[in-house]
Design a protein around this motif. Structure first.
Motif, PDB file in Angstrom:
ATOM      1  N   ASP A 450       0.833  -1.211   0.000  1.00  0.00           N
ATOM      2  CA  ASP A 450       0.000   0.000   0.000  1.00  0.00           C
ATOM      3  C   ASP A 450       0.860   1.250   0.000  1.00  0.00           C
ATOM      4  OD1 ASP A 450      -2.200  -1.627   0.026  1.00  0.00           O
ATOM      5  OD2 ASP A 450      -2.465  -1.539   2.218  1.00  0.00           O
ATOM      6  N   GLU A 453       2.093   1.786  -3.426  1.00  0.00           N
ATOM      7  CA  GLU A 453       1.038   2.324  -4.290  1.00  0.00           C
ATOM      8  C   GLU A 453       0.758   3.794  -3.957  1.00  0.00           C
ATOM      9  OE1 GLU A 453      -2.287  -0.239  -3.751  1.00  0.00           O
ATOM     10  OE2 GLU A 453      -1.399  -1.921  -4.868  1.00  0.00           O
ATOM     11  N   ALA A 454       0.798   4.108  -2.654  1.00  0.00           N
ATOM     12  CA  ALA A 454       0.544   5.508  -2.268  1.00  0.00           C
ATOM     13  C   ALA A 454       1.640   6.413  -2.797  1.00  0.00           C
ATOM     14  CB  ALA A 454       0.449   5.613  -0.740  1.00  0.00           C
ATOM     15  N   LYS A 455       2.872   5.932  -2.695  1.00  0.00           N
ATOM     16  CA  LYS A 455       3.982   6.733  -3.219  1.00  0.00           C
ATOM     17  C   LYS A 455       3.871   6.917  -4.712  1.00  0.00           C
ATOM     18  CE  LYS A 455       7.467   5.779   0.312  1.00  0.00           C
ATOM     19  NZ  LYS A 455       8.777   5.249   0.599  1.00  0.00           N
ATOM     20  N   GLU A 458       1.143   9.484  -5.219  1.00  0.00           N
ATOM     21  CA  GLU A 458       1.675  10.807  -4.876  1.00  0.00           C
ATOM     22  C   GLU A 458       2.578  11.332  -5.981  1.00  0.00           C
ATOM     23  OE1 GLU A 458       4.350  12.910  -1.333  1.00  0.00           O
ATOM     24  OE2 GLU A 458       3.968  10.738  -1.336  1.00  0.00           O
ATOM     25  N   GLU A 497      -2.501  18.483  -2.362  1.00  0.00           N
ATOM     26  CA  GLU A 497      -3.311  17.406  -1.823  1.00  0.00           C
ATOM     27  C   GLU A 497      -4.577  17.954  -1.193  1.00  0.00           C
ATOM     28  OE1 GLU A 497      -0.820  15.281   0.866  1.00  0.00           O
ATOM     29  OE2 GLU A 497       0.407  14.347  -0.703  1.00  0.00           O
ATOM     30  N   ASP A 504      -6.615  10.638  -2.490  1.00  0.00           N
ATOM     31  CA  ASP A 504      -5.324   9.994  -2.150  1.00  0.00           C
ATOM     32  C   ASP A 504      -5.004  10.209  -0.690  1.00  0.00           C
ATOM     33  OD1 ASP A 504      -5.049   9.185  -4.772  1.00  0.00           O
ATOM     34  OD2 ASP A 504      -3.982  11.046  -5.336  1.00  0.00           O
ATOM     35  N   PHE A 505      -3.988   9.430  -0.266  1.00  0.00           N
ATOM     36  CA  PHE A 505      -3.513   9.573   1.118  1.00  0.00           C
ATOM     37  C   PHE A 505      -2.819  10.903   1.285  1.00  0.00           C
ATOM     38  CE2 PHE A 505      -3.881   5.004   0.778  1.00  0.00           C
ATOM     39  CZ  PHE A 505      -4.605   4.736   1.928  1.00  0.00           C
ATOM     40  N   MET A 510       0.425   9.068   6.067  1.00  0.00           N
ATOM     41  CA  MET A 510       1.603   8.247   5.786  1.00  0.00           C
ATOM     42  C   MET A 510       2.504   8.172   7.003  1.00  0.00           C
ATOM     43  SD  MET A 510       1.440   6.974   2.754  1.00  0.00           S
ATOM     44  CE  MET A 510       3.092   6.575   2.493  1.00  0.00           C
TER      45      MET A 510
END
Length: 592
Positions: A450, A453-455, A458, A497, A504-505, A510
């Motif tokens: 995860d 994927e978040a990176k 981003e 963001e 997104d996160f 994070m």
């Protein structure tokens, strides 16, 4: 000075040496002595009373002669040597030695002379008779035979047999000695004079005993003959045979004997018989023959008459002397026998004493050994008793140790059961931890995925924001105001963001997620460390329990052997089967 004064003074004495069969004597004789004076002196010196058998013989050229008693010594044909040598020998021989020889000295002189004549082969003797005579000669010289004293070879230096006999048989000196000794041993108990008399009794039966031989011829052109003169009469022999006479003239059958120059005449008593005439080589020989004939004839006639008073006295004295000597010999023999018996008894007593001493010594040694054995056995009994007491004490201690070990074993079993339970719980805990670890690893992998994927999202958002910024704001900035400094990338990202991407996160999420992951990781590490400490403590406790159990088992084994009397080293049985579960569990925990 007168003519008589010029004459050399004659000596009043002269020296004479007389040789008997066993001695030599020297005398100083007066010039006027007759033969009878010298002969009587020799007989007195020797101790001889039977003087009629003996005479003094001397050598004349190639023959011999007898000293005449009625004539002065120096007037006869004696040697002119100084001293003058005479041989004191038997001139006439008896017919029966046992009856006629009275004195012991007479027997001894006859024995020595006859023995010498046999050894010099002047009297022929067969080998068998020579051995027998030699045995009597040995008995007369050495006495009774004693095997312990008369060792083999004791006759090596004695001349006992004629050389003719020794050469006749191929026998060694030891073999001859053995034969003589065999006869000699049978003469035990015979005195010296008796042995000599037995010797003479055998010798008087020999053909040539007491015979004086002279070479004669029956006529001047006839063959040679031999004339023998002895105590029995006159005998005529052939030259090659001195044993068997061809003709004999006994003294009882002779009427007259005479000679004229070299002719000798024998007239028999029977007038019908022919007169026997013969011739000798010398006048001196005829005189000697006549002298021997007269002497032997006188003795022949004398034997057939009653003994004179002197002879009777001599025989009585000799008989008494023989009886006395016989009694002395019997007493001596009895004393000797008693002494031998006493010596044998003494030897027996000494032997018995030595035997008893040996037995006493052996008994003392046996007693000492018995005492030593008794002391040793008592000491061994005491040691055995002490050992028994010690073994009983050790057995009691072993029994107490056994009971204590049984209690300890029961405790050990309980502790082992508890430890096994703890191990099972630890295994279960380890399984749970492994499961949790695996679950945490899976969650960590999902979180890492995860995060990745978040990176990526981003990064894409930042790319889009950068593109939008490049296309919208450059124109506004160019016309209205100087360009302001760009915000940091983080602020830009945050603004982006907050404004444009709500799906997104965010960065705070994070961080929070990372902090949670880190906290969980730290908790996991702390729990793993705590679990490892517990495993180490459990391992140490298990090792101490194993060591204590082995020591207890070794102590039980040793005590059992000591209680049974053994001194062997204890044997430690392997515990691999018993500890295999523990080792496998420990290996598993170490891997975890």
């Amino acid at each position: 000075m007168s003519i008589l004064g010029l004459k050399k003074k004659q000596p009043k004495t002269f020296k004479v040496k007389v040789i008997t069969m066993d001695a030599e004597m020297e005398f100083s004789c007066e010039v006027k002595w007759q033969g009878k004076d010298l002969f009587d002196l020799v007989c007195r010196t020797v101790g001889l009373r039977e003087t009629w058998f003996f005479g003094l013989r001397y050598t004349v050229k190639d023959t011999y002669a007898w000293l005449k008693p009625e004539k002065r010594v120096l007037d006869q044909e004696v040697p002119k040597d100084s001293p003058i040598t005479f041989h004191f020998l038997a001139k006439f021989f008896p017919e029966k030695v046992e009856e006629e020889l009275v004195q012991e000295i007479t027997q001894h002189l006859f024995f020595l002379q006859v023995k010498k004549q046999i050894l010099d082969e002047e009297i022929f003797c067969s080998p068998e008779a020579s051995v027998l005579l030699a045995s009597y000669a040995v008995q007369a010289k050495y006495g009774d035979y004693d095997p312990s004293f008369h060792k083999p070879g004791f006759l090596a230096q004695d001349e006992l047999l004629p050389k003719r006999v020794l050469m006749q048989y191929q026998m060694t000196a030891d073999m001859w000695e053995e034969k003589i000794t065999a006869w000699y041993a049978e003469h035990r108990g015979i005195a010296r004079d008796e042995a000599e008399m037995e010797y003479l009794k055998i010798a008087q039966d020999l053909e040539m005993y007491g015979v004086s031989y002279f070479a004669i011829t029956q006529n001047k052109r006839d063959t040679d003959l031999l004339l023998g003169v002895d105590a029995q009469g006159l005998h005529i022999y052939s030259p090659n045979s001195k044993l068997n006479p061809n003709k004999s003239f006994p003294w009882s059958g002779i009427r007259n004997i005479s000679y004229s120059e070299k002719e000798f005449t024998i007239k028999p008593l029977d007038k019908k018989k022919d007169v026997f005439k013969f011739y000798s080589s010398q006048l001196r020989v005829n005189k000697l023959i006549l002298q021997l004939c007269i002497g032997n004839h006188d003795l022949f006639m004398r034997r057939r008459k009653v003994d004179s008073i002197e002879v009777q006295q001599m025989k009585a004295q000799a008989k008494e002397e023989k009886a006395r000597k016989k009694m002395e010999r019997q007493i001596l023999a009895r004393e000797k026998q008693m002494r031998e018996e006493a010596e044998r008894a003494k030897e027996e007593m000494e032997r018995r004493l030595f035997q008893l001493q040996d037995e006493a010594r052996l008994s003392n040694e046996a007693l000492l050994r018995s005492e030593e054995t008794a002391d040793l056995l008592a000491e061994k009994a005491q040691i055995a008793e002490e050992e028994a007491t010690l073994l009983a004490h050790k057995a009691a201690e072993a029994e107490q140790d056994r009971q204590r070990l049984e209690v300890t074993a029961m405790k050990t079993k309980e502790e082992k059961r508890l430890m096994e339970q703890k191990m099972r719980e630890a295994e279960q805990l380890a399984v749970k931890l492994v499961e949790q670890s695996e679950r945490r690893l899976k969650e960590s992998d999902h979180l890492k995925q995860d995060l990745t994927e978040a990176k990526d999202a981003e990064r894409r958002a930042k790319q889009k924001l950068l593109e939008i910024t490049k296309t919208t704001y450059p124109l506004i900035a160019a016309y209205s105001a100087p360009p302001a400094p760009l915000p940091p990338p983080e602020a830009a990202d945050f603004s982006y963001e907050s404004t444009s991407t709500r799906l997104d996160f965010k960065d705070s999420d994070m961080k929070r997620l990372s902090m949670e992951i880190e906290r969980e990781r730290l908790e996991y590490m702390e729990k793993s460390k705590h679990l490892q400490d517990q495993l180490k403590e459990l391992k140490t406790e298990i090792e101490s329990l194993k060591l204590e159990e082995q020591q207890q088992q070794a102590g039980v084994y040793t005590l059992r052997h000591e209680a049974r009397g053994y001194n062997q080293e204890p044997v430690y049985l392997p515990q691999s089967n018993r500890n295999s579960a523990y080792m496998s569990q420990m290996a598993y925990f170490e891997e975890v």
